[in-house]
Design a protein around this motif. Structure first.
Motif, PDB file in Angstrom:
ATOM      1  N   TYR A  56      -7.506  -7.059 -33.974  1.00 62.04           N
ATOM      2  CA  TYR A  56      -7.882  -6.970 -32.565  1.00 62.04           C
ATOM      3  C   TYR A  56      -8.152  -5.517 -32.168  1.00 62.04           C
ATOM      4  O   TYR A  56      -9.137  -5.209 -31.487  1.00 62.04           O
ATOM      5  N   CYS A  73     -11.394  -4.273 -33.605  1.00 57.33           N
ATOM      6  CA  CYS A  73     -12.515  -4.852 -32.875  1.00 57.33           C
ATOM      7  C   CYS A  73     -12.811  -4.035 -31.616  1.00 57.33           C
ATOM      8  O   CYS A  73     -13.973  -3.708 -31.339  1.00 57.33           O
ATOM      9  N   ILE A  74     -11.770  -3.680 -30.859  1.00 63.50           N
ATOM     10  CA  ILE A  74     -11.937  -2.877 -29.646  1.00 63.50           C
ATOM     11  C   ILE A  74     -12.520  -1.509 -29.989  1.00 63.50           C
ATOM     12  O   ILE A  74     -13.460  -1.026 -29.337  1.00 63.50           O
ATOM     13  N   LEU A 102     -14.492 -10.719 -30.189  1.00 61.56           N
ATOM     14  CA  LEU A 102     -13.515 -10.545 -29.117  1.00 61.56           C
ATOM     15  C   LEU A 102     -13.618 -11.618 -28.032  1.00 61.56           C
ATOM     16  O   LEU A 102     -12.587 -12.139 -27.565  1.00 61.56           O
TER      17      LEU A 102
END
Length: 293
Positions: free
Chosen positions: A230, A233-234, A288
Motif C-alpha cells: 500500500y 503504491c502511494i 489503490l
C-alpha cells in the motif's frame, strides 16, 4: 485501508472461483485467479522497470544543443507548439492502440495471459523491455520509421499484458480511474509546461525514488506485506505525477534547443516517456482505487 485492498493482496478470489458458472471446476478457476494474483505482483514492477530502462538509455541525455550549426538550424525549424502537439498526438494514438488491444483480448480470450501460468507474461514483459531499449536506440539514430514501428508494436503488446485488469477490476472502476488518471496527468503536464523552475534536479530525485520502489517491490514479493504494498503504491503515484511534470518540461526544452533530431523523432521520444508516465500512474491508481470483481 479499504478491506477489498487487503482481500486482493491476500488472494481473495475464492468466491469467483467457487461459483463455477463458466463451466469450469472451482479448482480450475481458483488456479486462474492465483495466477492473476501473481501477475499483479509482477506487472507493477515490469512497467516501473520499462520506464527506468527507457531513461537509462535516454538518447537525448548527452546531446549538446549547441554542438553544430545544423543543430541551430533545426532549432529554428520546429516550433514548440508543433513539437508538443505532435508529442501528445503520438501518445494518444499509442494509448488508443493499447486500449483497443486490451478490450479485444478480453472479449475474445480473457484468460489469454494467465492460462499458461506466468510464462506468457514473462515472455511479453521481456519483449517489452527489449522494444523500449530498441526504440531509444532508433530515436538516437534519428530513424523515424523504426522508432515509430517499435512504438506501435510496444503499444499493442502492452494491450496484451494489460488485458488481465478486466479480470481483476470492474469495467466501471477501470473507466473511472482512467478518467481520473487523465485529469491528474493533464494537470501535471500543464505544470511542467508552464513552470519557470528547472525540474532537472527534481527529476533525478524522482528516478532515485523509482529505483527504490522497484527494489522494495521485489523484496515484498517474498515478504507479502499488504502494508508495504500500500505504501509503495502511494509513493508510486507521487513519483509518476512528478515525472509527468519533469518529462513535459524536458520535451519543452528539446523543442527550444533541438540537438539535431527530426520533428517526428523528438515527438516520438516525448510520447514514449509520457505514455509510460500515464500507464504507470493509471496502474498505481487502479491498484489503490479500483473496485475488485
Amino acid at each position: 485501508m479499504p478491506n477489498d485492498y487487503n482481500d486482493y493482496n491476500n488472494g481473495g478470489y475464492n468466491n469467483y472461483g467457487g461459483n463455477g458458472n463458466d463451466g469450469n471446476s472451482g479448482n480450475s478457476s481458483q488456479y486462474y485467479f492465483d495466477q492473476n494474483n501473481n501477475y499483479n505482483n509482477y506487472y507493477q514492477n515490469s512497467y516501473n522497470a520499462q520506464y527506468a530502462a527507457q531513461n537509462s538509455w535516454d538518447p537525448m541525455r548527452n546531446s549538446n544543443p549547441y554542438a553544430s550549426a545544423a543543430a541551430q538550424q533545426q532549432t529554428m525549424r520546429y516550433s514548440m507548439k508543433d513539437v508538443m502537439a505532435r508529442t501528445f498526438l503520438f501518445m494518444t494514438i499509442a494509448l488508443l492502440l493499447t486500449a483497443i488491444t486490451s478490450l479485444a483480448v478480453y472479449t475474445t480470450n480473457p484468460y489469454f495471459l494467465i492460462q499458461n501460468g506466468m510464462s506468457t507474461f514473462w515472455i511479453l514483459a521481456i519483449l517489452e523491455i527489449g522494444i523500449v531499449i530498441g526504440a531509444t536506440f532508433a530515436i538516437k539514430a534519428n530513424n523515424t520509421v523504426l522508432s515509430g514501428a517499435l512504438f506501435v508494436a510496444y503499444s499493442i503488446i502492452n494491450g496484451l499484458t494489460l488485458s488481465v485488469i478486466f479480470l481483476v477490476y470492474t469495467e466501471g472502476s477501470i473507466a473511472k480511474v482512467f478518467f481520473l488518471t487523465a485529469g491528474l496527468f493533464g494537470v501535471m503536464a500543464i505544470v511542467g509546461f508552464t513552470t519557470d523552475r528547472d525540474l532537472t534536479s527534481f527529476g533525478s530525485l524522482l528516478m532515485i525514488g523509482l529505483f527504490g520502489i522497484i527494489i522494495a517491490s521485489i523484496v515484498n514479493i517474498f515478504l507479502k506485506s499488504s502494508g508495504l504494498d500500500y505504501l509503495l503504491c502511494i509513493l508510486g503515484i507521487a513519483i509518476f505525477l512528478g515525472l509527468t511534470a519533469y518529462d513535459t518540461q524536458k520535451i519543452k526544452k528539446l523543442a527550444m534547443n533541438n540537438p539535431g533530431y527530426s520533428l517526428s523523432v523528438i515527438a516520438m521520444y516525448g510520447a514514449l516517456e509520457l505514455y509510460l508516465d500515464f500507464i504507470n500512474l493509471f496502474l498505481k491508481l487502479l491498484q489503490l482505487l479500483g473496485k475488485k470483481n
